[in-house]
Design an enzyme around this catalytic site. Structure first.
Site, short mmCIF file in Angstrom:
data_model
loop_
_atom_site.label_atom_id
_atom_site.label_comp_id
_atom_site.label_asym_id
_atom_site.label_seq_id
_atom_site.Cartn_x
_atom_site.Cartn_y
_atom_site.Cartn_z
N LYS A 42 0.83 -1.21 0.00
CA LYS A 42 0.00 0.00 0.00
C LYS A 42 0.86 1.25 0.00
O LYS A 42 0.62 2.19 -0.77
CB LYS A 42 -0.91 0.01 1.25
CG LYS A 42 -1.64 1.32 1.45
CD LYS A 42 -2.47 1.34 2.71
CE LYS A 42 -1.75 1.76 3.95
NZ LYS A 42 -1.51 3.19 4.12
N ASN A 43 1.87 1.28 0.86
CA ASN A 43 2.63 2.52 1.03
C ASN A 43 3.50 2.86 -0.17
O ASN A 43 3.94 3.99 -0.31
CB ASN A 43 3.47 2.46 2.31
CG ASN A 43 2.59 2.59 3.55
OD1 ASN A 43 1.39 2.85 3.45
ND2 ASN A 43 3.18 2.39 4.72
N CYS A 138 -5.39 8.06 9.41
CA CYS A 138 -5.63 7.39 10.70
C CYS A 138 -5.52 8.37 11.86
O CYS A 138 -4.79 9.36 11.78
CB CYS A 138 -4.59 6.31 10.92
SG CYS A 138 -4.72 4.94 9.80
N ARG A 143 -0.19 14.23 13.37
CA ARG A 143 0.30 14.08 12.00
C ARG A 143 0.36 15.40 11.23
O ARG A 143 -0.33 15.60 10.24
CB ARG A 143 -0.53 13.03 11.25
CG ARG A 143 -0.52 11.69 11.95
CD ARG A 143 -1.10 10.59 11.14
NE ARG A 143 -0.17 10.04 10.17
CZ ARG A 143 -0.39 8.94 9.49
NH1 ARG A 143 -1.49 8.28 9.65
NH2 ARG A 143 0.49 8.47 8.63
N ASP A 328 4.61 0.38 11.73
CA ASP A 328 3.42 -0.29 11.19
C ASP A 328 3.33 -1.76 11.60
O ASP A 328 2.29 -2.39 11.39
CB ASP A 328 3.39 -0.18 9.66
CG ASP A 328 3.04 1.24 9.21
OD1 ASP A 328 2.52 2.00 10.02
OD2 ASP A 328 3.28 1.55 8.03
N ARG A 420 -8.98 -0.37 4.54
CA ARG A 420 -8.05 0.64 4.00
C ARG A 420 -6.67 0.03 3.77
O ARG A 420 -5.93 0.49 2.91
CB ARG A 420 -7.90 1.81 4.98
CG ARG A 420 -9.08 2.76 4.99
CD ARG A 420 -8.79 3.96 5.87
NE ARG A 420 -7.53 4.56 5.48
CZ ARG A 420 -6.69 5.18 6.30
NH1 ARG A 420 -6.98 5.32 7.56
NH2 ARG A 420 -5.56 5.69 5.85
C1 UD1 Z 1 4.10 6.83 6.21
C2 UD1 Z 1 3.30 5.58 5.99
C3 UD1 Z 1 2.80 5.02 7.33
C4 UD1 Z 1 3.98 4.82 8.27
C5 UD1 Z 1 4.83 6.08 8.39
C6 UD1 Z 1 6.10 5.88 9.18
C7 UD1 Z 1 2.33 5.92 3.81
C8 UD1 Z 1 1.10 6.13 3.00
N1 UD1 Z 1 2.17 5.88 5.14
O1 UD1 Z 1 3.24 7.80 6.81
O2 UD1 Z 1 2.15 3.78 7.09
O3 UD1 Z 1 3.50 4.48 9.54
O4 UD1 Z 1 5.21 6.54 7.07
O5 UD1 Z 1 6.87 4.86 8.63
O6 UD1 Z 1 3.42 5.72 3.28
N2 UD1 Z 1 5.82 14.53 10.94
C9 UD1 Z 1 5.85 15.85 11.34
N3 UD1 Z 1 5.75 16.80 10.39
C10 UD1 Z 1 5.61 16.49 9.06
C11 UD1 Z 1 5.59 15.13 8.67
C12 UD1 Z 1 5.69 14.15 9.62
O7 UD1 Z 1 5.98 16.15 12.52
O8 UD1 Z 1 5.54 17.41 8.23
C13 UD1 Z 1 5.93 13.47 11.97
C14 UD1 Z 1 4.67 12.63 12.07
O9 UD1 Z 1 3.70 13.25 12.88
C15 UD1 Z 1 5.22 11.35 12.67
C16 UD1 Z 1 6.62 11.25 12.03
O10 UD1 Z 1 6.93 12.56 11.57
O11 UD1 Z 1 5.35 11.51 14.04
C17 UD1 Z 1 6.69 10.27 10.86
O12 UD1 Z 1 5.71 10.59 9.90
P1 UD1 Z 1 5.90 10.26 8.36
O13 UD1 Z 1 7.15 9.47 8.17
O14 UD1 Z 1 5.74 11.52 7.59
O15 UD1 Z 1 4.65 9.31 8.10
P2 UD1 Z 1 3.66 9.34 6.87
O16 UD1 Z 1 4.39 9.67 5.62
O17 UD1 Z 1 2.45 10.10 7.21
#
Ligand code: UD1
Length: 440
Positions: A42-43, A138, A143, A328, A420
């Site tokens: 998915k990711n 989620c 986030r 995950d 999902r």
């Molecule tokens: C992606 C994955 C999700 C996985 C996560 C971490 C997809 C569709 N989803 O989510 O399944 O659990 O990576 O491996 O690929 N953060 C900030 N500011 C930002 C962006 C992120 O503070 O602008 C924080 C988030 O709140 C979180 C951490 O960084 O605490 C990691 O988030 P991130 O790696 O961005 O996760 P996603 O890309 O949303």
């Protein structure tokens, strides 16, 4: 309290949902056995579909999982004028991006999943502007998207936020050295999308290097992008004038593989997953071994077999970006640890608020204490079926796994999260011997 009376108490808590509320019904199913196939990750899928916005023409993706999140991203693409045909039986998605005219996406489409925000980088690259609703996803912590925004601003983008709509525009994207405070998967992907057509070399320092990010980079390279990696974690993206349509087969899902291996572990079974990308599942497989399970890895790092041990040992887990333990797989792993003799420790460092499944596992008889982002799990001999609520995709998996081992019947609600993230995983579990049904 005798076991019998304990079972009665817990089983009496099973509430069959009224008004046909969608749910998964899981009966205790020991010793799952057999071979299972995987769907695409998915990711990797979501960002790869969005990356096609950078091309003009007809691309074909194979191994595309038919998930609710995939449908949400397809809806988003259709809204932009992209023509798609999805053969969900064959998992083949055809995407024609010849006529993308629109750079606006309403909140109702954006808020269905968090990956929708990756459209920002792609639209800025193609149109120099985008107007999108703020993303959903989620309920695991706040986030935020500040890493994305700050770095787009460094590339020259000016943002304006009004109510739930975020508009970004730029005369011409500028290549820059971009530093991520944290190796965010989404921010890395969004910035790469913005950089591939931007003149000069954009550097993304402290980039996320998850296997799914690599699959996405493979796709961009196949389109004609110039991307290299400098040690330890800098992506160097040198802009090209245009990218071409492609054919690509998405990598197999290491998270689905993890769920199936844990189904074997928790039920004392034997499961073979020939397609499992073992080479990108290192620490997870190591922890299964530390628990006492026998893990066999296929040649060239593809394929995993698990022969579960009856006597398992507690382990310590700390989630962190790849190649550390994946957040995950934390919730699914927790389901196995609550039945492990001794005391295990789980520390969630990626998302705050991602231990909500443990409260549900406690309803099933697990013994655990949570303090901030750390959970101390004291293994119990039995779990008992009851009604539990899934709070996110991976929590839904954890509760189903616990239900397989629990005495009696477990009802898992909140199954839109399951849909999902997992295509027909309940059917795969059935084929391995599980008594599980999805009621929609
Ligand atoms: C992606 C994955 C999700 C996985 C996560 C971490 C997809 C569709 N989803 O989510 O399944 O659990 O990576 O491996 O690929 N953060 C900030 N500011 C930002 C962006 C992120 O503070 O602008 C924080 C988030 O709140 C979180 C951490 O960084 O605490 C990691 O988030 P991130 O790696 O961005 O996760 P996603 O890309 O949303």
């Amino acid at each position: 309290m005798s076991y019998d009376s304990k079972i009665q108490i817990h089983q009496s808590q099973v509430i069959i949902p009224q008004h046909k509320m969608p749910h998964l019904l899981v009966e205790q199913s020991l010793k799952l056995e057999g071979t299972a196939k995987l769907f695409g990750a998915k990711n990797a899928t979501l960002v790869i579909i969005i990356s096609l916005l950078l091309t003009k023409g007809k691309s074909t993706l194979f191994n595309v999982p038919a998930l609710e999140d995939t449908f949400s991203i397809i809806q988003l693409m259709n809204h932009l004028g992209v023509h798609t045909e999805f053969d969900i039986d064959q998992n083949i998605l055809e995407v024609d991006t010849t006529f993308v005219q629109n750079a606006q996406i309403p909140f109702e489409i954006m808020n269905k999943c968090r990956a929708s925000f990756l459209v920002m980088g792609a639209l800025l690259a193609r149109f120099n502007k985008a107007e999108v609703g703020l993303p959903g996803g989620c309920v695991i912590g706040e986030r935020p998207i500040d890493y994305h925004i700050k770095n787009f601003e460094k590339m020259g983008v000016v943002f304006n936020e009004e109510k739930d709509i975020l508009s970004g525009s730029v005369k011409e994207l500028k290549h820059r050295n971009l530093l991520l405070e944290y190796p965010s998967v989404g921010a890395t992907e969004n910035l790469v999308l913005a950089a591939v057509l931007t003149e000069g070399t954009t550097k993304i320092i402290n980039a996320a290097l998850e296997p799914e990010v690599f699959d996405f980079i493979q796709v961009l390279k196949k389109m004609g992008a110039h991307i290299t990696i400098e040690a330890p974690a800098t992506l160097c993206v040198t802009g090209v004038k245009e990218l071409k349509a492609i054919e690509y087969s998405i990598m197999y899902d290491r998270l689905e593989a993890g769920a199936l291996l844990l189904a074997g572990a928790i039920t004392g079974g034997y499961i073979d997953i020939p397609q499992a990308p073992a080479h990108s599942m290192g620490l997870f497989l190591t922890k299964l071994q530390e628990m006492g399970h026998t893990i066999l890895i296929g040649k060239n790092g593809t394929g995993v077999k698990i022969k579960a041990s009856k006597r398992t040992h507690p382990v310590t887990i700390k989630t962190a970006p790849y190649p550390s333990f994946p957040t995950d797989l934390q919730a699914p792993m927790t389901a196995a640890l609550v039945l492990t003799q001794g005391t295990s420790k789980i520390q969630e460092t990626v998302f705050e608020n991602r231990l909500m499944h443990i409260k549900e596992l406690i309803k099933m008889g697990a013994q655990a204490e949570i303090e901030n982002s750390v959970a101390i799990i004291r293994g119990v001999q039995e779990l008992y079926g009851t009604t539990v609520i899934a709070s996110d995709i991976r929590a839904s998996c954890a509760l189903v796994l616990a239900g397989l081992a629990a005495q009696g019947t477990t009802i898992v609600t909140g199954i839109h999260h399951w849909k999902r993230g997992y295509q027909n995983l309940e059917k795969k579990l059935q084929q391995l011997g599980a008594r599980i049904d999805l009621y929609e």
